[in-house]
Design an enzyme around this catalytic site. Sequence first.
Site, PDB file in Angstrom:
ATOM      1  N   LYS A  15     106.634 -61.283  17.511  1.00 27.57           N
ATOM      2  CA  LYS A  15     106.766 -60.318  18.612  1.00 27.57           C
ATOM      3  C   LYS A  15     108.241 -59.950  18.776  1.00 27.57           C
ATOM      4  O   LYS A  15     108.582 -58.786  19.000  1.00 27.57           O
ATOM      5  CB  LYS A  15     106.209 -60.847  19.925  1.00 27.57           C
ATOM      6  N   GLY A  64     108.175 -66.343  16.573  1.00 29.93           N
ATOM      7  CA  GLY A  64     107.073 -65.388  16.637  1.00 29.93           C
ATOM      8  C   GLY A  64     107.541 -63.984  16.306  1.00 29.93           C
ATOM      9  O   GLY A  64     108.629 -63.562  16.705  1.00 29.93           O
ATOM     10  N   LEU A  81     104.942 -71.518  28.310  1.00 30.29           N
ATOM     11  CA  LEU A  81     104.317 -71.385  26.996  1.00 30.29           C
ATOM     12  C   LEU A  81     102.956 -70.714  27.062  1.00 30.29           C
ATOM     13  O   LEU A  81     102.162 -70.986  27.968  1.00 30.29           O
ATOM     14  CB  LEU A  81     104.180 -72.764  26.358  1.00 30.29           C
ATOM     15  N   GLY A  83     100.816 -67.933  21.942  1.00 30.13           N
ATOM     16  CA  GLY A  83     101.732 -67.574  20.848  1.00 30.13           C
ATOM     17  C   GLY A  83     102.633 -68.765  20.521  1.00 30.13           C
ATOM     18  O   GLY A  83     102.749 -69.165  19.358  1.00 30.13           O
ATOM     19  N   HIS A  84     103.245 -69.339  21.544  1.00 31.83           N
ATOM     20  CA  HIS A  84     104.059 -70.539  21.327  1.00 31.83           C
ATOM     21  C   HIS A  84     103.220 -71.665  20.720  1.00 31.83           C
ATOM     22  O   HIS A  84     103.661 -72.378  19.816  1.00 31.83           O
ATOM     23  CB  HIS A  84     104.635 -71.042  22.653  1.00 31.83           C
TER      24      HIS A  84
END
Lengths: 302, 302
Positions: A154, A152, A38, A41-42
């Site tokens: 991304k 996310g 992780l 972002g997580h």
Amino acid sequence: MKPVIIRSIAELRHEISTFRRSNNGHRTVGFVPTMGYLHDGHASLLRKSSADNGLTVLSIFVNPIQFAPGEDLDKYPRDEARDMKVAEESGADIVFIPTVQEMYPQKRVTTVAVAEVTELLCGASRPGHFDGVATVVTKLFNIVQPDRAYFGMKDAQQIAVVTRMVQDLNMPVEIVPCPILREEDGLAMSSRNVYLNALEREQALVLSQSLSRVAEWIRDGLTASQVIARLKESISRNPLADIDYVDVLAYPDLSRPDDRQSLAEMNVSLLFAVAVRFGKTRLIDNQLLNPAEVGADVCFAK
Amino acid sequence: MKPVIIRSIAELRHEISTFRRSNNGHRTVGFVPTMGYLHDGHASLLRKSSADNGLTVLSIFVNPIQFAPGEDLDKYPRDEARDMKVAEESGADIVFIPTVQEMYPQKRVTTVAVAEVTELLCGASRPGHFDGVATVVTKLFNIVQPDRAYFGMKDAQQIAVVTRMVQDLNMPVEIVPCPILREEDGLAMSSRNVYLNALEREQALVLSQSLSRVAEWIRDGLTASQVIARLKESISRNPLADIDYVDVLAYPDLSRPDDRQSLAEMNVSLLFAVAVRFGKTRLIDNQLLNPAEVGADVCFAK
């Protein structure tokens, strides 16, 4: 509070149903599916879920069926102790860490397949990848039965695929897209960044730097293929960058914008997405923009 | 009590969640998915669900994506008033009758596909059929979120497919198989029986009559292919019978039994399944037997 680690599906179901019953069905369950290792972002997904819901479930599962042969399944980074620290700091209540055997106890013959939105970008580069993602996300949704699931941006195409799957199959869950988090120098956070050596890490900055110029190119009145060419040119100046794809697509349906029009004339969300190898490491990054919202007025003078 | 008719997914979800909340989550929901034109086979599923659960939901939806081009989608029999009468008499609480538009409001790109158990029998004769079944059953399960779902054993392969899908995808529902119901003369009940003219109706009895001799042939020490030959011979004596398939498979995994062994030596559930056309009407029927339980002792003297 320290999150509970649960490794069995039956125990997880029991724990969640106890939560739901104890709250008379009125409190909600948030879910953050991950492959672990992780990063912040997580953590941002967990913080959002924790703010929105009475219970936050984090899953950590490196899902073998979304890796093609020759991809990085075996060396995908894992660090449970570190992940538990992030989970605790970010408000996870339950961390579900099943084994491959627990998730796939018998030969799997059922596949959830999403067509069209999987045909380009990573779907084209990684055959079978999104079947694996759609199938495991379906399994996890059926196990956790969350009210909301956090992903996310991304992996923008992953969100497009999961969102469409949820619509098509009437899954009772709300998909919550969350912004990309970046390192201070602009590199999009990714568990795979750990693969990069110092030189690759430095050159990988070209992705975010190139994407950050997209708004300017839109204001210049360029078409999709012209922006793609600029992005490729900008990324390729970097000797280590080995481009997998660079593309511009409407989002979230991932249809191709009309190339006879300058992007500035379009009032639609556009995804500018790149996948580039640095050494053995494949990185992805993207930017989502609606040209009508980037101050594109000058170019209408064309 | 007259069941409530609901045509919208949102209203159905609301109704079911109200039920669940009012009972503090302790009462269960039973679900009987059908294509309507209900007969006593369907009624038996409803009665069982009503006995087992606090709320029974019946769905009536002629699902276009499980019909191949040229099949009987357009002429599939429909009679809502009659169905409501059966629903009321059999203990349904909610009858969900969505339109095609309600179930498929946009182009569907997601498919739930089950391999292997769909490759033989009806899966071979009706390409795409079980993808359509698996996909719509997934949708309906996600809409109703039942604790138990009831299916008739006449569609034995459908139960095998749905059961495997539920296992593979961790769907939180128990599949309850229910026995075939037959007319007094032995014909398996089916909505499609209404297509038969008097002569076809009479000759169609050959299916149940032939299947009823299977236990005897097992005791005679026959192998799978020998029983298949006997069934074919018995059915073919009937001039109107146009055989689609006759097969013997282990159940529910639908693997092929070893043909070097007499069936009597096998201690495994075996499905004897037939699909036969009478005129334009394709009928299916089957018998499930475990040779170890049909008094096969004599044949071990072989």
